[in-house]
Design a protein around this motif. Sequence first.
Motif, PDB file in Angstrom:
ATOM      1  N   MET A  72       0.952  -1.256   0.037  1.00 26.34           N
ATOM      2  CA  MET A  72       0.120  -0.070   0.020  1.00 26.34           C
ATOM      3  C   MET A  72       0.838   1.330   0.013  1.00 26.34           C
ATOM      4  O   MET A  72       0.386   2.460   0.095  1.00 26.34           O
ATOM      5  CB  MET A  72      -1.038  -0.026   1.231  1.00 26.34           C
ATOM      6  CG  MET A  72      -2.049  -1.175   1.096  1.00 26.34           C
ATOM      7  SD  MET A  72      -3.219  -1.089   0.049  1.00 26.34           S
ATOM      8  CE  MET A  72      -3.952   0.347   0.299  1.00 26.34           C
ATOM      9  N   ALA A  75       0.296   4.327  -2.241  1.00 27.85           N
ATOM     10  CA  ALA A  75      -1.000   4.760  -1.980  1.00 27.85           C
ATOM     11  C   ALA A  75      -1.097   5.169  -0.484  1.00 27.85           C
ATOM     12  O   ALA A  75      -2.191   5.107  -0.125  1.00 27.85           O
ATOM     13  CB  ALA A  75      -2.271   3.894  -2.604  1.00 27.85           C
ATOM     14  N   TRP A  76      -0.025   5.593   0.208  1.00 30.35           N
ATOM     15  CA  TRP A  76      -0.262   6.031   1.303  1.00 30.35           C
ATOM     16  C   TRP A  76      -1.084   7.010   1.808  1.00 30.35           C
ATOM     17  O   TRP A  76      -1.659   7.153   2.844  1.00 30.35           O
ATOM     18  CB  TRP A  76       1.299   6.370   2.161  1.00 30.35           C
ATOM     19  CG  TRP A  76       1.675   7.424   1.679  1.00 30.35           C
ATOM     20  CD1 TRP A  76       2.882   7.518   0.292  1.00 30.35           C
ATOM     21  CD2 TRP A  76       1.746   8.862   1.993  1.00 30.35           C
ATOM     22  NE1 TRP A  76       3.268   8.843   0.006  1.00 30.35           N
ATOM     23  CE2 TRP A  76       2.584   9.662   1.059  1.00 30.35           C
ATOM     24  CE3 TRP A  76       1.177   9.303   2.927  1.00 30.35           C
ATOM     25  CZ2 TRP A  76       2.481  11.175   1.204  1.00 30.35           C
ATOM     26  CZ3 TRP A  76       1.274  10.867   3.288  1.00 30.35           C
ATOM     27  CH2 TRP A  76       2.067  11.759   2.305  1.00 30.35           C
ATOM     28  N   ARG A  77      -1.420   7.884   0.782  1.00 25.20           N
ATOM     29  CA  ARG A  77      -2.121   9.280   1.185  1.00 25.20           C
ATOM     30  C   ARG A  77      -3.840   8.889   1.216  1.00 25.20           C
ATOM     31  O   ARG A  77      -4.544   9.185   1.938  1.00 25.20           O
ATOM     32  CB  ARG A  77      -1.995  10.086   0.191  1.00 25.20           C
ATOM     33  CG  ARG A  77      -0.577  10.903   0.166  1.00 25.20           C
ATOM     34  CD  ARG A  77      -0.666  11.951  -1.218  1.00 25.20           C
ATOM     35  NE  ARG A  77       0.433  12.424  -1.533  1.00 25.20           N
ATOM     36  CZ  ARG A  77       1.121  13.355  -0.784  1.00 25.20           C
ATOM     37  NH1 ARG A  77       0.389  14.156   0.189  1.00 25.20           N
ATOM     38  NH2 ARG A  77       2.267  13.757  -0.976  1.00 25.20           N
ATOM     39  N   GLU A  78      -4.131   7.490   0.517  1.00 23.95           N
ATOM     40  CA  GLU A  78      -5.481   6.986   0.836  1.00 23.95           C
ATOM     41  C   GLU A  78      -5.489   5.655   1.555  1.00 23.95           C
ATOM     42  O   GLU A  78      -6.566   5.370   1.535  1.00 23.95           O
ATOM     43  CB  GLU A  78      -5.698   6.486  -0.757  1.00 23.95           C
ATOM     44  CG  GLU A  78      -6.058   7.675  -1.849  1.00 23.95           C
ATOM     45  CD  GLU A  78      -4.682   8.110  -2.347  1.00 23.95           C
ATOM     46  OE1 GLU A  78      -3.523   7.326  -2.519  1.00 23.95           O
ATOM     47  OE2 GLU A  78      -4.725   9.408  -2.660  1.00 23.95           O
ATOM     48  N   SER A  79      -4.430   5.503   2.176  1.00 28.24           N
ATOM     49  CA  SER A  79      -4.487   4.455   3.325  1.00 28.24           C
ATOM     50  C   SER A  79      -4.348   4.887   4.622  1.00 28.24           C
ATOM     51  O   SER A  79      -3.847   5.745   5.111  1.00 28.24           O
ATOM     52  CB  SER A  79      -3.404   3.431   3.114  1.00 28.24           C
ATOM     53  OG  SER A  79      -3.232   2.523   3.901  1.00 28.24           O
ATOM     54  N   THR A  80      -5.161   4.110   5.458  1.00 27.05           N
ATOM     55  CA  THR A  80      -5.328   4.426   6.995  1.00 27.05           C
ATOM     56  C   THR A  80      -3.944   3.651   7.827  1.00 27.05           C
ATOM     57  O   THR A  80      -4.116   3.437   9.142  1.00 27.05           O
ATOM     58  CB  THR A  80      -6.344   3.973   7.432  1.00 27.05           C
ATOM     59  OG1 THR A  80      -6.826   2.643   7.163  1.00 27.05           O
ATOM     60  CG2 THR A  80      -7.659   4.871   7.014  1.00 27.05           C
ATOM     61  N   ARG A  87       3.336   9.525   7.646  1.00 30.47           N
ATOM     62  CA  ARG A  87       2.706  10.341   6.545  1.00 30.47           C
ATOM     63  C   ARG A  87       3.621  11.647   6.449  1.00 30.47           C
ATOM     64  O   ARG A  87       3.651  11.912   5.160  1.00 30.47           O
ATOM     65  CB  ARG A  87       1.161  10.683   6.884  1.00 30.47           C
ATOM     66  CG  ARG A  87       0.315   9.417   7.018  1.00 30.47           C
ATOM     67  CD  ARG A  87      -1.193   9.863   7.657  1.00 30.47           C
ATOM     68  NE  ARG A  87      -2.174   9.547   6.851  1.00 30.47           N
ATOM     69  CZ  ARG A  87      -2.379   8.906   5.800  1.00 30.47           C
ATOM     70  NH1 ARG A  87      -1.359   8.544   5.039  1.00 30.47           N
ATOM     71  NH2 ARG A  87      -3.560   8.553   5.372  1.00 30.47           N
TER      72      ARG A  87
END
Length: 150
Positions: A72, A75-80, A87
């Motif tokens: 992930m 896509a760290w900006r879209e992942s929790t 971040r």
Amino acid sequence: MIPRIANPHALAPEAIKAMMALEQSFTKSGLDHNLLELVKFRVSQINGCAFCLHMHATDLRRHGESEMRLYMLSAWRESTLYSNRERAALGWAEALTLLPKTGAPDADYDAVKAAFSDAEQVWLTMAIGAINTWNRLQVAFRVAHPVDDA
């Protein structure tokens, strides 16, 4: 992929020794090992450095990082799955890796400033600069990553 120079490290031993000393210095930074490795992995994704991706993924797994967090990361900006501190570091890493495009925006710096001490900011920035240098060396000369036995 055909290597351009068989062993570029052997041709500049003083420079490689200096880079290795810089890498060793990060152990004294106080920054979490896995945080630094996530940053190195993300920068290597951006720069397309297969050698470094292999090395940092292997190291992260050895230090207990989950496969899902590796998958992930792009896509760290879209992942929790990532902490606010991670971040901030990842945003700063992207901003500095893409410096001509981003100009190191205040928003990215503000996030880093909120999550890291002044000294940690400098250490993190040095680590980002170092992995960008390693990526450029490996990609420029087409250094192949090891092939794992499946």
